[in-house]
Scaffold this motif. Structure first.
Motif, PDB file in Angstrom:
ATOM      1  N   UNK A 277     -59.684  -8.811   1.921  1.00 41.03           N
ATOM      2  CA  UNK A 277     -60.199  -8.076   0.503  1.00 41.03           C
ATOM      3  C   UNK A 277     -59.481  -6.769   0.466  1.00 41.03           C
ATOM      4  N   UNK A 278     -59.067  -6.277   1.654  1.00 42.49           N
ATOM      5  CA  UNK A 278     -58.639  -5.088   1.605  1.00 42.49           C
ATOM      6  C   UNK A 278     -57.134  -5.164   1.160  1.00 42.49           C
ATOM      7  N   UNK A 279     -56.583  -6.391   1.733  1.00 42.31           N
ATOM      8  CA  UNK A 279     -55.011  -6.561   1.283  1.00 42.31           C
ATOM      9  C   UNK A 279     -55.037  -6.994  -0.195  1.00 42.31           C
ATOM     10  N   UNK A 280     -56.071  -7.586  -0.773  1.00 45.06           N
ATOM     11  CA  UNK A 280     -55.948  -7.956  -2.172  1.00 45.06           C
ATOM     12  C   UNK A 280     -56.504  -6.562  -2.870  1.00 45.06           C
ATOM     13  N   UNK A 281     -57.132  -5.858  -2.532  1.00 45.03           N
ATOM     14  CA  UNK A 281     -57.297  -4.495  -3.116  1.00 45.03           C
ATOM     15  C   UNK A 281     -56.268  -3.452  -3.298  1.00 45.03           C
ATOM     16  N   UNK A 282     -55.701  -3.664  -2.175  1.00 43.70           N
ATOM     17  CA  UNK A 282     -54.316  -2.552  -2.148  1.00 43.70           C
ATOM     18  C   UNK A 282     -53.306  -3.317  -2.989  1.00 43.70           C
ATOM     19  N   UNK A 283     -53.183  -4.414  -3.202  1.00 44.89           N
ATOM     20  CA  UNK A 283     -52.194  -5.146  -3.878  1.00 44.89           C
ATOM     21  C   UNK A 283     -52.592  -5.056  -5.469  1.00 44.89           C
ATOM     22  N   UNK A 284     -53.848  -4.883  -5.676  1.00 40.99           N
ATOM     23  CA  UNK A 284     -54.242  -4.770  -7.220  1.00 40.99           C
ATOM     24  C   UNK A 284     -54.097  -3.300  -7.437  1.00 40.99           C
ATOM     25  N   UNK A 285     -54.921  -2.593  -6.698  1.00 40.56           N
ATOM     26  CA  UNK A 285     -55.211  -1.167  -7.231  1.00 40.56           C
ATOM     27  C   UNK A 285     -54.160  -0.093  -6.364  1.00 40.56           C
ATOM     28  N   UNK A 290     -58.181   6.575  -3.769  1.00 42.85           N
ATOM     29  CA  UNK A 290     -58.640   7.841  -4.578  1.00 42.85           C
ATOM     30  C   UNK A 290     -57.778   7.718  -5.877  1.00 42.85           C
ATOM     31  N   UNK A 291     -56.528   7.186  -5.954  1.00 47.55           N
ATOM     32  CA  UNK A 291     -55.837   6.980  -7.079  1.00 47.55           C
ATOM     33  C   UNK A 291     -55.525   5.736  -7.503  1.00 47.55           C
ATOM     34  N   UNK A 292     -56.442   5.163  -7.871  1.00 41.80           N
ATOM     35  CA  UNK A 292     -56.014   3.690  -7.983  1.00 41.80           C
ATOM     36  C   UNK A 292     -54.984   3.346  -9.373  1.00 41.80           C
ATOM     37  N   UNK A 293     -54.223   2.286  -9.152  1.00 43.52           N
ATOM     38  CA  UNK A 293     -53.299   2.001 -10.194  1.00 43.52           C
ATOM     39  C   UNK A 293     -54.028   1.204 -11.286  1.00 43.52           C
ATOM     40  N   UNK A 294     -53.562   1.159 -12.497  1.00 43.07           N
ATOM     41  CA  UNK A 294     -54.457   0.552 -13.468  1.00 43.07           C
ATOM     42  C   UNK A 294     -54.406  -0.984 -13.146  1.00 43.07           C
ATOM     43  N   UNK A 295     -55.508  -1.763 -13.433  1.00 45.30           N
ATOM     44  CA  UNK A 295     -55.886  -3.112 -12.838  1.00 45.30           C
ATOM     45  C   UNK A 295     -54.717  -4.080 -13.349  1.00 45.30           C
TER      46      UNK A 295
END
Length: 335
Positions: A277-285, A290-295
């Motif tokens: 889930x961390x890998x998926x989160x980093x790929x998506x966000x 603290x500064x996530x990319x647009x989904x």
């Protein structure tokens, strides 16, 4: 065990009837092996580009990446690591088709899912496919890991800070995996591989059998006339159904394959592991929580390489089922 009996009165080397019986008893093996070899050769360059796109961080286009591979590695770069997949994918697909047809035969012989409806056809294909995918994943996982290692060896070497004049061959890649991760290292990312293959194969055969039913195939396996709402030439039915099943099932499990490839790349490069889930989160966000990319930007990254994968699926699975049916019909006509 039922099957053709070998006559004692004459040499089997000259007994055509005996060998035709053996061929018909193992028709699914012969059809899958020949069809898979052809389709794998046709689709492997696209599979290689797909793996590179999934792990590339620059958003490079397919055409640009292909020209870069050709300039740096030559034409053989598209077929890097071919021989193990050519052998193993053919073997895996042959085993998969054997389990799939065997499970469907079991259902038929025991009166299960025999109603002539699209739901029964889909369920029979899906259950058979799930069993095939789950069982085959235990044998295919090490070979796919080696394929990923070969396809991404320049990226992995860069992560390790290693440079080489000549990239390692397949056996050297296997020894490198074992040296850094032990024998069980050949099963890096197995849980994701198992989940991907079980779900993907179930969806694939479910969709294929459902579409073949809608396009006129009878439960006996004989192809009838196509419906008036889709008057497709009968000879194109296997290609269209195979392509449709390959593209749609692959699109549904594509994010899982991206995560699997990323997890395996990090493990092969010796980087600290991350959870699924961390890998998926980093790929998506993105890497910065603290500064996530647009989904939508992240989802576009998840599906990077899907276009080339879709073309590969159309090519490989369309050809796979076309040659499978052609070989099956050829064997049936032998006498």
């Amino acid at each position: 065990m039922d099957g053709p009996s070998k006559p004692a009165s004459c040499s089997p080397w000259f007994d055509r009837t005996y060998y035709l019986g053996v061929l018909r008893e193992n028709k699914s093996v012969a059809c899958a092996l020949s069809a898979s070899s052809i389709s794998t050769l046709a689709g492997y360059p696209l599979d290689s580009l797909k793996s590179r796109l999934q792990t590339n961080k620059t958003g490079i286009s397919v055409v640009r990446l292909a020209s870069l591979v050709y300039r740096e590695e030559g034409f053989k770069g598209f077929y890097r690591g071919l021989w193990i997949p050519l052998i193993t994918i053919s073997a895996v697909r042959t085993a998969s088709f054997t389990i799939y047809t065997g499970t469907k035969d079991f259902c038929r012989d025991n009166g299960l899912l025999l109603r002539p409806s699209v739901i029964n056809a889909a369920l029979a294909g899906g259950i058979s496919g799930a069993l095939a995918g789950a069982l085959i994943s235990f044998g295919s996982a090490p070979f796919e890991l080696v394929k990923v290692r070969r396809q991404l060896e320049y990226t992995i070497a860069q992560s390790r800070g290693v440079t080489f004049q000549k990239p390692p061959n397949t056996m050297e890649a296997v020894r490198d995996i074992i040296r850094h991760n032990g024998t069980l290292g050949l099963y890096l990312g197995f849980r994701l591989h198992f989940l991907r293959d079980t779900l993907g194969t179930a969806l694939y055969f479910c969709e294929y059998d459902a579409m073949r039913h809608l396009l006129g195939r009878k439960r006996s396996g004989a192809q009838g006339a196509t419906p008036t709402w889709f008057p497709l030439p009968v000879s194109l039915v296997p290609f269209v159904c195979g392509s449709f099943a390959g593209v749609t099932s692959w699109a549904l499990i594509y994010p899982l394959d991206v995560v699997k490839t990323k997890v395996q790349q990090r493990a092969l490069a010796g980087n600290p592991p991350r959870g699924v889930f961390e890998t998926l989160r980093r790929l998506v966000r993105g890497p910065d929580a603290k500064d996530p990319k647009p989904i939508f930007e992240g989802l576009a990254r998840i599906y990077r390489g899907l276009g080339v994968s879709a073309v590969r699926s159309i090519t490989t699975h369309g050809l796979l089922w076309t040659f499978y049916d052609m070989t099956s019909q050829y064997i049936d006509k032998l006498n």
